[in-house]
Design a protein around this motif. Structure first.
Motif, PDB file in Angstrom:
ATOM      1  N   MET A 141       0.807  -0.714  -1.446  1.00 21.67           N
ATOM      2  CA  MET A 141       1.531  -1.664  -0.606  1.00 21.67           C
ATOM      3  C   MET A 141       2.087  -0.961   0.636  1.00 21.67           C
ATOM      4  O   MET A 141       2.104  -1.512   1.731  1.00 21.67           O
ATOM      5  N   GLY A 142       2.554   0.274   0.443  1.00 23.23           N
ATOM      6  CA  GLY A 142       3.094   1.039   1.570  1.00 23.23           C
ATOM      7  C   GLY A 142       2.030   1.329   2.617  1.00 23.23           C
ATOM      8  O   GLY A 142       2.288   1.247   3.820  1.00 23.23           O
ATOM      9  N   GLY A 153       7.876  -5.440   2.322  1.00 26.11           N
ATOM     10  CA  GLY A 153       8.247  -6.754   1.786  1.00 26.11           C
ATOM     11  C   GLY A 153       7.372  -7.862   2.353  1.00 26.11           C
ATOM     12  O   GLY A 153       6.999  -8.806   1.648  1.00 26.11           O
ATOM     13  N   LYS A 156       4.007  -7.756   0.607  1.00 28.51           N
ATOM     14  CA  LYS A 156       4.060  -8.354  -0.731  1.00 28.51           C
ATOM     15  C   LYS A 156       4.143  -9.877  -0.632  1.00 28.51           C
ATOM     16  O   LYS A 156       3.534 -10.602  -1.425  1.00 28.51           O
ATOM     17  N   LEU A 159       0.731 -11.120   0.278  1.00 27.96           N
ATOM     18  CA  LEU A 159      -0.178 -11.017  -0.865  1.00 27.96           C
ATOM     19  C   LEU A 159       0.100 -12.155  -1.842  1.00 27.96           C
ATOM     20  O   LEU A 159      -0.811 -12.794  -2.367  1.00 27.96           O
ATOM     21  N   PHE A 191      10.904 -15.164  -2.448  1.00 24.57           N
ATOM     22  CA  PHE A 191      11.363 -14.124  -3.341  1.00 24.57           C
ATOM     23  C   PHE A 191      11.161 -12.738  -2.721  1.00 24.57           C
ATOM     24  O   PHE A 191      11.957 -11.837  -2.887  1.00 24.57           O
ATOM     25  N   TYR A 192      10.059 -12.607  -1.999  1.00 21.09           N
ATOM     26  CA  TYR A 192       9.732 -11.301  -1.434  1.00 21.09           C
ATOM     27  C   TYR A 192      10.231 -11.138   0.000  1.00 21.09           C
ATOM     28  O   TYR A 192      10.086 -10.088   0.583  1.00 21.09           O
ATOM     29  N   GLU A 193      10.703 -12.213   0.585  1.00 27.05           N
ATOM     30  CA  GLU A 193      11.116 -12.138   1.983  1.00 27.05           C
ATOM     31  C   GLU A 193      12.449 -11.409   2.112  1.00 27.05           C
ATOM     32  O   GLU A 193      13.239 -11.330   1.182  1.00 27.05           O
ATOM     33  N   ARG A 195      13.332  -8.604   2.165  1.00 26.32           N
ATOM     34  CA  ARG A 195      13.626  -7.405   1.388  1.00 26.32           C
ATOM     35  C   ARG A 195      13.508  -6.217   2.326  1.00 26.32           C
ATOM     36  O   ARG A 195      12.661  -6.184   3.204  1.00 26.32           O
TER      37      ARG A 195
END
Lengths: 199, 264
Positions: A141-142, A153, A156, A159, A191-193, A195
């Motif tokens: 992911m990085g 984030g 993710k 994705l 949920f992933y935002e 971050r």
């Protein structure tokens, strides 16, 4: 992934197929994809002094490819696939390199390949790229975040959204998958935002 | 770990990209959390689907060969021996600088052409155009069908559909020629008094159209240059490369391009 700078040209060639694959999904037309890949390699050669040995050459090359795509193609809003019938024909031919046998025979694999290709085509470019980089090219992911120049984030989140859209497009194939619990906060893409990106 | 933390790490977990310690913590959470376990299963299923069934495109051998050559040239180690000699004999510096200055003019021009093979092609195409115009400017309009029939039989490669000319731009010449050693077909159209367009068609499976300097004409984006005051467009259709050289202004160039790009 240590590649001394003097070995960079030889090592760079190892990643040609992956770069070409992404280029095809980005610009779709085979000739344009070749142009894009060649341009990316020329950029990489010109910027070879900026590459730090010991860092990830593959991710660096993919990052250059996307940069070139954005500066030379996307900015000019090239979208040949939507308009040029010749290119549209080309896509069909290349997605099924063995001809239309699989489609015509109605084999499950052939149909799934065709539908998955079509579903990927329907994704926004940023989502499609995340799926290709994460699932086909196996980047972390990085690394995907570095290639796409956005926070982890965001990768993710994209994705997650891409999977949700593909699941919707391909629900016939995934109908055996038990429905996920409704109202689960983690199923919300937000949920992933927001971050903080990973360091 | 919270479900939120675990879900964030699932994509890296299934790719084996987590540290052993973090992976252990995530797995420990999964044992007691059906929702996260289901999310993991869904993630794995989807990844397998994409990996197993998404079409993958392989780089064509011609592209690989071209890039191999470019990379090999770039990877050659610089010659250090002369630097060492100059350090030992400082008077050599003056001689070298003089010689290098003399060579530089020739070298830069050659290197520029070597780095930009399209420039050579464009230059040759413009020369052909000028020559054809000189030959044909007083020629009456011939039978286009007969001209094309003959040239198609002599071309030696499939031409595909070609523009047969019209009242505004009649075809006045169709001939087989050579452009930089490549067999080509030249079609010359008269756009008006002293205004002509030459279209060169060549086998172009390996032709590389530069990504930069594209001219937007409707849905198309041919490569565009101006050479010797002529507009030049370069593009590919199927396995044929097209070079259009025209005396027209840029405002009229698009219409002429469309005629040859989308022949009726």
């Amino acid at each position: 992934m240590v590649e001394p700078q003097s070995d960079l040209p030889a090592a760079a060639l190892n990643h040609l197929d992956g770069l070409y694959n992404l280029a095809r999904w980005l610009v779709r037309d085979p000739a344009e994809a070749e142009d894009l890949v060649q341009e990316a390699y020329l950029h990489a050669l010109r910027g070879a002094h900026q590459f730090q040995p010991g860092t990830n050459l593959r991710a660096w090359l993919f990052q250059i490819l996307r940069n070139v795509f954005y500066t030379q193609y996307k900015r000019r809003k090239r979208d040949p696939v939507a308009t040029d019938p010749e290119i549209l024909d080309g896509i069909g031919a290349d997605v099924y390199p063995d001809g239309d046998a699989a489609r015509a025979s109605g084999s499950a694999d052939g149909t799934l390949r065709a539908d998955l290709a079509a579903a990927l085509e329907r994704l926004p470019e940023e989502y499609r790229s995340v799926v290709l980089l994460a699932d086909i090219e196996d980047f972390t992911m990085g690394e995907v975040a570095a290639i796409m120049k956005c926070p982890v984030g965001t990768v993710k989140s994209r994705l997650f959204r891409a999977r949700a859209m593909l699941q919707e497009f391909l629900r016939d194939y995934l109908r055996d998958t038990p429905a996920r619990p409704r109202g689960d906060a983690q199923d919300d893409p937000r949920f992933y935002e927001d971050r903080k990106p990973n360091p | 770990m919270t479900c939120r933390d675990v879900r964030e790490d699932l994509p890296d977990l299934i790719r084996g990209h987590l540290s052993a310690e973090l992976a252990g913590n995530v797995r420990a959470h999964l044992v007691g959390c059906p929702a996260c376990s289901e999310a993991l299963r869904s993630e794995e299923q989807f990844r397998a689907l994409v990996q197993g069934y998404a079409p993958r495109f392989t780089a064509p051998p011609a592209l690989r060969a071209r890039i191999q050559v470019a990379l090999r040239d770039a990877g050659r180690p610089p010659r250090m021996v002369w630097r060492a000699r100059v350090r030992r004999h400082p008077w050599l510096t003056g001689v070298l600088v003089g010689a290098m200055a003399a060579v530089a003019v020739v070298w830069v021009g050659g290197a520029w052409l070597a780095r930009d093979p399209v420039a050579r092609l464009v230059s040759a195409a413009v020369d052909e155009h000028v020559e054809y115009v000189r030959e044909t400017m007083h020629r009456p309009v011939p039978d286009a069908e007969e001209l094309l029939r003959r040239v198609q039989s002599e071309a030696g490669f499939p031409l595909g559909p070609v523009f047969r000319g019209d009242a505004q731009a009649p075809l006045i010449l169709a001939t087989v020629t050579e452009v930089r050693g490549t067999r080509a077909v030249a079609l010359v159209y008269r756009n008006g008094p002293e205004r002509y367009t030459t279209l060169l068609l060549m086998p172009g499976a390996d032709a590389l159209i530069p990504a930069e300097d594209r001219l937007a004409i409707e849905n198309f984006k041919p490569h565009h240059r101006v050479a010797s005051s002529k507009h030049v467009l370069y593009w590919k259709q199927s396995d044929v490369a097209y070079l259009l050289v025209s005396d027209l202004d840029q405002s009229d160039l698009g219409a002429m391009f469309l005629k040859v790009r989308k022949p009726a």
